[in-house]
Scaffold this motif. Structure first.
Motif, PDB file in Angstrom:
ATOM      1  N   ARG A 106       0.831  -1.205   0.000  1.00  0.00           N
ATOM      2  CA  ARG A 106       0.000   0.000   0.000  1.00  0.00           C
ATOM      3  C   ARG A 106       0.866   1.256   0.000  1.00  0.00           C
ATOM      4  O   ARG A 106       0.373   2.351  -0.250  1.00  0.00           O
ATOM      5  CB  ARG A 106      -0.924   0.012   1.214  1.00  0.00           C
ATOM      6  CG  ARG A 106      -1.994  -1.068   1.170  1.00  0.00           C
ATOM      7  CD  ARG A 106      -3.067  -0.795   2.188  1.00  0.00           C
ATOM      8  NE  ARG A 106      -4.086  -1.841   2.151  1.00  0.00           N
ATOM      9  CZ  ARG A 106      -5.226  -1.783   2.814  1.00  0.00           C
ATOM     10  NH1 ARG A 106      -5.491  -0.732   3.563  1.00  0.00           N
ATOM     11  NH2 ARG A 106      -6.100  -2.770   2.749  1.00  0.00           N
ATOM     12  N   TYR A 107       2.119   1.082   0.314  1.00  0.00           N
ATOM     13  CA  TYR A 107       3.056   2.201   0.344  1.00  0.00           C
ATOM     14  C   TYR A 107       4.164   1.958  -0.669  1.00  0.00           C
ATOM     15  O   TYR A 107       4.562   0.819  -0.904  1.00  0.00           O
ATOM     16  CB  TYR A 107       3.670   2.361   1.740  1.00  0.00           C
ATOM     17  CG  TYR A 107       2.704   2.892   2.767  1.00  0.00           C
ATOM     18  CD1 TYR A 107       2.675   4.242   3.087  1.00  0.00           C
ATOM     19  CD2 TYR A 107       1.806   2.041   3.413  1.00  0.00           C
ATOM     20  CE1 TYR A 107       1.776   4.734   4.026  1.00  0.00           C
ATOM     21  CE2 TYR A 107       0.902   2.527   4.348  1.00  0.00           C
ATOM     22  CZ  TYR A 107       0.899   3.870   4.645  1.00  0.00           C
ATOM     23  OH  TYR A 107       0.007   4.362   5.565  1.00  0.00           O
ATOM     24  N   GLU A 108       4.665   3.047  -1.215  1.00  0.00           N
ATOM     25  CA  GLU A 108       5.819   2.895  -2.094  1.00  0.00           C
ATOM     26  C   GLU A 108       7.038   2.495  -1.268  1.00  0.00           C
ATOM     27  O   GLU A 108       7.808   1.619  -1.666  1.00  0.00           O
ATOM     28  CB  GLU A 108       6.091   4.200  -2.845  1.00  0.00           C
ATOM     29  CG  GLU A 108       7.320   4.142  -3.704  1.00  0.00           C
ATOM     30  CD  GLU A 108       7.162   4.913  -4.994  1.00  0.00           C
ATOM     31  OE1 GLU A 108       8.185   5.369  -5.498  1.00  0.00           O
ATOM     32  OE2 GLU A 108       6.046   5.047  -5.488  1.00  0.00           O
ATOM     33  N   PHE A 110       8.261   2.269   3.162  1.00  0.00           N
ATOM     34  CA  PHE A 110       7.908   2.473   4.565  1.00  0.00           C
ATOM     35  C   PHE A 110       9.112   2.076   5.406  1.00  0.00           C
ATOM     36  O   PHE A 110       9.689   1.001   5.215  1.00  0.00           O
ATOM     37  CB  PHE A 110       6.701   1.628   4.959  1.00  0.00           C
ATOM     38  CG  PHE A 110       5.997   2.122   6.186  1.00  0.00           C
ATOM     39  CD1 PHE A 110       4.799   2.796   6.091  1.00  0.00           C
ATOM     40  CD2 PHE A 110       6.542   1.925   7.450  1.00  0.00           C
ATOM     41  CE1 PHE A 110       4.146   3.264   7.237  1.00  0.00           C
ATOM     42  CE2 PHE A 110       5.915   2.381   8.581  1.00  0.00           C
ATOM     43  CZ  PHE A 110       4.701   3.057   8.478  1.00  0.00           C
ATOM     44  N   GLY A 128       6.245   6.721   6.199  1.00  0.00           N
ATOM     45  CA  GLY A 128       5.968   6.055   4.930  1.00  0.00           C
ATOM     46  C   GLY A 128       5.773   7.043   3.808  1.00  0.00           C
ATOM     47  O   GLY A 128       5.516   8.239   4.032  1.00  0.00           O
ATOM     48  N   ARG A 130       3.539   7.300   0.196  1.00  0.00           N
ATOM     49  CA  ARG A 130       2.475   6.698  -0.605  1.00  0.00           C
ATOM     50  C   ARG A 130       2.323   7.465  -1.911  1.00  0.00           C
ATOM     51  O   ARG A 130       2.302   8.706  -1.918  1.00  0.00           O
ATOM     52  CB  ARG A 130       1.161   6.700   0.164  1.00  0.00           C
ATOM     53  CG  ARG A 130      -0.014   6.145  -0.617  1.00  0.00           C
ATOM     54  CD  ARG A 130      -1.280   6.170   0.212  1.00  0.00           C
ATOM     55  NE  ARG A 130      -1.253   5.175   1.265  1.00  0.00           N
ATOM     56  CZ  ARG A 130      -2.197   5.050   2.199  1.00  0.00           C
ATOM     57  NH1 ARG A 130      -3.215   5.872   2.212  1.00  0.00           N
ATOM     58  NH2 ARG A 130      -2.109   4.115   3.117  1.00  0.00           N
ATOM     59  N   LYS A 143       3.423   9.919   4.989  1.00  0.00           N
ATOM     60  CA  LYS A 143       2.401   9.381   5.884  1.00  0.00           C
ATOM     61  C   LYS A 143       3.048   8.698   7.089  1.00  0.00           C
ATOM     62  O   LYS A 143       4.182   8.263   7.047  1.00  0.00           O
ATOM     63  CB  LYS A 143       1.550   8.339   5.137  1.00  0.00           C
ATOM     64  CG  LYS A 143       0.825   8.873   3.923  1.00  0.00           C
ATOM     65  CD  LYS A 143      -0.434   9.618   4.299  1.00  0.00           C
ATOM     66  CE  LYS A 143      -1.501   8.699   4.808  1.00  0.00           C
ATOM     67  NZ  LYS A 143      -2.764   9.409   5.133  1.00  0.00           N
ATOM     68  N   ARG A 144       2.256   8.588   8.144  1.00  0.00           N
ATOM     69  CA  ARG A 144       2.615   7.772   9.305  1.00  0.00           C
ATOM     70  C   ARG A 144       3.922   8.166   9.977  1.00  0.00           C
ATOM     71  O   ARG A 144       4.641   7.315  10.502  1.00  0.00           O
ATOM     72  CB  ARG A 144       2.650   6.288   8.938  1.00  0.00           C
ATOM     73  CG  ARG A 144       1.361   5.764   8.343  1.00  0.00           C
ATOM     74  CD  ARG A 144       0.223   6.045   9.283  1.00  0.00           C
ATOM     75  NE  ARG A 144      -1.052   5.613   8.720  1.00  0.00           N
ATOM     76  CZ  ARG A 144      -2.240   6.070   9.116  1.00  0.00           C
ATOM     77  NH1 ARG A 144      -2.299   6.983  10.073  1.00  0.00           N
ATOM     78  NH2 ARG A 144      -3.351   5.642   8.570  1.00  0.00           N
TER      79      ARG A 144
END
Length: 228
Positions: A106-108, A110, A128, A130, A143-144
């Protein structure tokens, strides 16, 4: 061993549960802060006054103590209902991606930060990237970004952020986008250090329009010249 007993590595499948718990703790920290801000801003006042006025209509005689009690009760109900809304609705939605096992694809990319020594290491941070599906250009969303409370102010967030931006620079990413809420304002100083600039500010409402949240969209596009 890495500098200061901290190392950065890519996420592995066995890390899912530990990272989920860490991110959930970080998100939960913001909820009381968000509700306190609601009570301190003018945006929350109309809702409170409206509730008070409706109750006053049905009360013919109201002394000072009763009015004070009414005010405190209304504020408490607003605060408590907001906490429940954020805990029971917003937080689970924010973590929805974890419920299906949170696959790495789901992530490029992380990464997690681990602190420790020898054979004893624990995950204390994450970040991460995305791919932004609404753009034809190569743009990534940060993200995250999260660091455990007891490990903050040790440079871990900077190392995670630098890792993500170095990857973006090396892979000719057009821009990296980040969305922050008003309760995350203290983090802006860190992101500014790495070249992020505010591009858009918007207001969001939830819980029947009673909760107001400012969302900032930050972007760094000149990855080759960012400040380190």
């Amino acid at each position: 061993m890495s500098e200061c007993g901290v190392r950065i590595r890519e996420l592995e499948v066995g890390d899912y549960d530990q990272v989920k718990r860490m991110i959930k703790r970080g998100l939960s920290e913001h909820i009381p802060v968000a509700m306190k801000a609601q009570l301190q801003t003018s945006a929350a006042v109309p809702g409170i006054l409206l509730g008070l006025s409706v109750l006053v209509v049905f009360i013919t005689s109201l002394d000072f103590m009763s009015l004070a009690l009414l005010l405190c009760t209304t504020g408490f109900i607003f605060y408590a209902s907001g906490l429940l809304y954020l805990h029971l609705y917003t937080l689970p939605n924010e973590l929805e991606e974890f419920n299906s096992g949170w696959p790495i694809n789901r992530y490029e990319k992380f990464w997690v930060a681990e602190a420790g020594e020898g054979a004893r290491w624990q995950i204390v941070g994450s970040v991460g990237l995305r791919r932004m599906s609404d753009s034809s250009e190569y743009k990534l969303e940060l993200k995250r970004m999260s660091v455990e409370k007891n490990f903050r102010r040790k440079g871990i967030a900077s190392r995670l952020l630098r890792t993500a931006l170095d990857y973006s620079s090396e892979n000719d990413v057009k821009e990296v986008v980040l969305r922050l809420t008003s309760v995350q304002m203290p983090a802006i100083k860190l992101y500014s250090k790495f070249g992020f600039r505010t591009r858009r500010v918007e207001k969001q409402r939830s819980m029947f329009g009673m909760l107001h949240l400012t969302v900032l969209e930050l972007v760094v596009s000149d990855l080759s010249t960012r400040s380190m």
